[in-house]
Design an enzyme around this catalytic site. Structure first.
Site, short mmCIF file in Angstrom:
data_model
loop_
_atom_site.label_atom_id
_atom_site.label_comp_id
_atom_site.label_asym_id
_atom_site.label_seq_id
_atom_site.Cartn_x
_atom_site.Cartn_y
_atom_site.Cartn_z
CE LYS A 135 -3.98 -0.89 -13.56
NZ LYS A 135 -2.71 -1.46 -13.91
C1 LIG Z 1 -1.46 -1.28 -13.21
C2 LIG Z 1 -0.47 -2.36 -13.36
C3 LIG Z 1 0.46 -2.67 -12.35
C4 LIG Z 1 0.56 -1.85 -11.09
O1 LIG Z 1 -0.55 -1.98 -10.26
P1 LIG Z 1 -0.85 -0.85 -9.14
O2 LIG Z 1 -2.16 -1.24 -8.56
O3 LIG Z 1 -0.88 0.45 -9.85
O4 LIG Z 1 0.28 -0.93 -8.16
C5 LIG Z 1 1.29 -3.75 -12.54
N1 LIG Z 1 1.26 -4.48 -13.68
C6 LIG Z 1 0.40 -4.20 -14.68
C7 LIG Z 1 0.44 -5.02 -15.91
C8 LIG Z 1 -0.49 -3.14 -14.56
O5 LIG Z 1 -1.35 -2.88 -15.55
#
Ligand SMILES: *Cc1c(COP(=O)(O)O)cnc(C)c1O
Length: 467
Positions: free
Chosen positions: A112
């Site tokens: 993120k």
């Molecule tokens: C948010 C997240 C996901 C999922 O991503 P999306 O964009 O919500 O599909 C997968 N792995 C981790 C570690 C995350 O923080």
């Protein structure tokens, strides 16, 4: 470049206005009016370029004239200066034709950060230009919250409220949020699931008088600026592994919750990137795997798993993929989302399903399969992976490819964020990076409340300075 809503009833707006708004006023999600195009020659030229240069090239076209090239350059450079690996999204080979793309070298050790670090800077810039304040409200399944706090904590004129489901994020994830030393950050543990928290956020956005009064905005993956920043690493990975000469490009396997990260892959494809297939990997909260494999998009009950950031039953960004699959039919999309809202399920018609399946395929892995995948990677390469990456690696191990193409698994979190699961799988405890140690030791700050939107609204109203 202007932005339209998937539900067709919002005016077209600039990237900067879209960035500040998050969600469209008609309840839809923003997308670029048309997809900018990158030629094969331009994509090939990305090979060997520093990551920030590719980010400037890709994001520049999506941003249009909302920010000058110099502003974008400065914000991207600052965003990625906090990463501990200068390659930002390095590939690590773990088998023949099998690669991990490591997206966890940012301040909170999950993917993120790759988008949020840029978003925070552009957001502050746009807000300053526009004047006034913003209230950022986010629901998190774990990693969005800490990434948003790391990006927006301490900024002027921005108040940040982060809702997480109480007891359903890992201890590391919780502490990363609740020990943040910023007066403008407010953590709320909601007694419910992530979907309950997300429903509160959506309901408060729908209270338009309240939303306008506090200038409510969203920085989760419904904000297209996140998708724009995430599309970049699909380009860098494909460029590094290419050229593909007629083979169609790599397979990407994406651990999926809210469908934002994998939709960034669709965005890259629509901008001209050759990709063989986008594999949607889910844990046992498998709404997306069922939708793509069985043709029914139906919310189940969220169950806790070892990969909590994917314990999601309503994949908000799927609306974007549906809109595109329908040939950008906003009326149809609005009706479909109304049906899903009312009935909790949606039957995908054969032509829509066929359109989706030209780019997506899906697989699920439960906790047992995830632990086995983590153990196998450790056994074969000595490398520790986190359980979200493990879900996707489990899918990758099962792939039967028609053509021999490289398979890239998006590695979305550092194993040290999920030490219990990694230890359960391998008997080893991942080393804690220094930047995480600080978060684990500070004092926690968090309000706890029932999953009722009135309580959350009351807290926001109590905290906001009266204007
Ligand atoms: C948010 C997240 C996901 C999922 O991503 P999306 O964009 O919500 O599909 C997968 N792995 C981790 C570690 C995350 O923080």
């Amino acid at each position: 470049m202007r932005y339209l809503s998937t539900r067709g009833a919002s005016p077209l707006i600039s990237f900067a206005d879209m960035l500040l708004a998050g969600l469209a006023p008609d309840g839809g999600l923003y997308l670029p009016e048309s997809w900018p195009q990158f030629s094969a020659t331009e994509i090939a030229a990305f090979k060997g370029k520093p990551y920030p240069d590719v980010a400037e090239a890709v994001m520049g076209r999506l941003i249009g004239d909302s920010f000058s090239p110099a502003e974008l350059h400065a914000d991207i450079a600052a965003a990625y200066s906090s990463f501990t690996d200068p390659r930002i999204a390095p590939l690590r080979q773990i088998g023949p034709d099998l690669y991990l793309m490591e997206l966890f070298h940012g301040p909170t050790l999950a993917f993120k950060d790759v988008a949020m670090q840029i978003l925070g800077r552009l957001f502050a810039r746009a807000l300053k230009r526009q004047g006034g304040r913003a209230t950022v409200l986010a629901a998190t399944s774990g990693d969005t919250g800490s990434a948003a706090i790391a990006a927006l904590g301490g900024l002027e004129n921005i108040e940040v409220f982060v809702l997480h489901p109480k007891g359903r994020v890992s201890e590391v994830q919780r502490r990363q949020m609740t020990t943040a030393p910023y007066a403008n950050v407010h953590n709320i543990a909601v007694e419910g699931t992530f979907d309950d928290a997300q429903a509160i956020v959506k309901a408060l956005f729908a209270e338009t008088d309240f939303a306008r009064a506090v200038s409510l905005t969203a920085v989760n993956s419904i904000n297209f600026a996140r998708i724009a920043a995430q599309a970049v690493y699909y380009f860098t990975a494909a460029a590094e592994l290419g050229p593909f000469e007629g083979k169609g490009g790599p397979v990407f396997v994406v651990p999926t919750g809210n469908f934002g990260d994998v939709f960034a892959g669709e965005a890259a494809m629509r901008m001209g990137l050759p990709v063989d297939k986008l594999w949607v990997a889910t844990n046992s909260n498998d709404i997306m795997a069922r939708a793509l494999n069985e043709g029914v998009y139906a919310a189940g009950k969220a169950q806790p798993t070892l990969s909590p950031s994917m314990d999601i039953q309503v994949a908000s960004n799927f609306e974007r993929a549906l809109f595109e699959a329908s040939g950008r039919d906003a009326n149809w999309t609005r009706e479909q989302m109304a049906t899903f809202g009312a009935e909790g399920s949606l039957v995908l018609s054969p032509p829509i399903l066929a359109a989706l399946r030209t780019r997506y395929a899906a697989a699920r892995a439960d906790d047992t399969e995830t632990l086995a995948a983590i153990a196998r990677v450790e056994r074969e390469t000595g490398q520790l992976i986190d359980p979200h990456t493990g879900v996707a690696v489990a899918a990758a191990f099962n792939l039967k490819l028609r053509k021999k193409v490289p398979v890239v698994v998006l590695s979305t979190a550092h194993p040290a964020k999920f030490p219990a699961a990694v230890n359960q799988a391998t008997g080893r405890i991942p080393e804690v990076p220094p930047r995480l140690k600080a978060a684990l030791e500070g004092d926690e700050n968090c309000s706890v409340m029932a999953a009722e939107k009135g309580l959350v609204r009351g807290l926001i109203e109590a905290i906001l300075p009266r204007s």
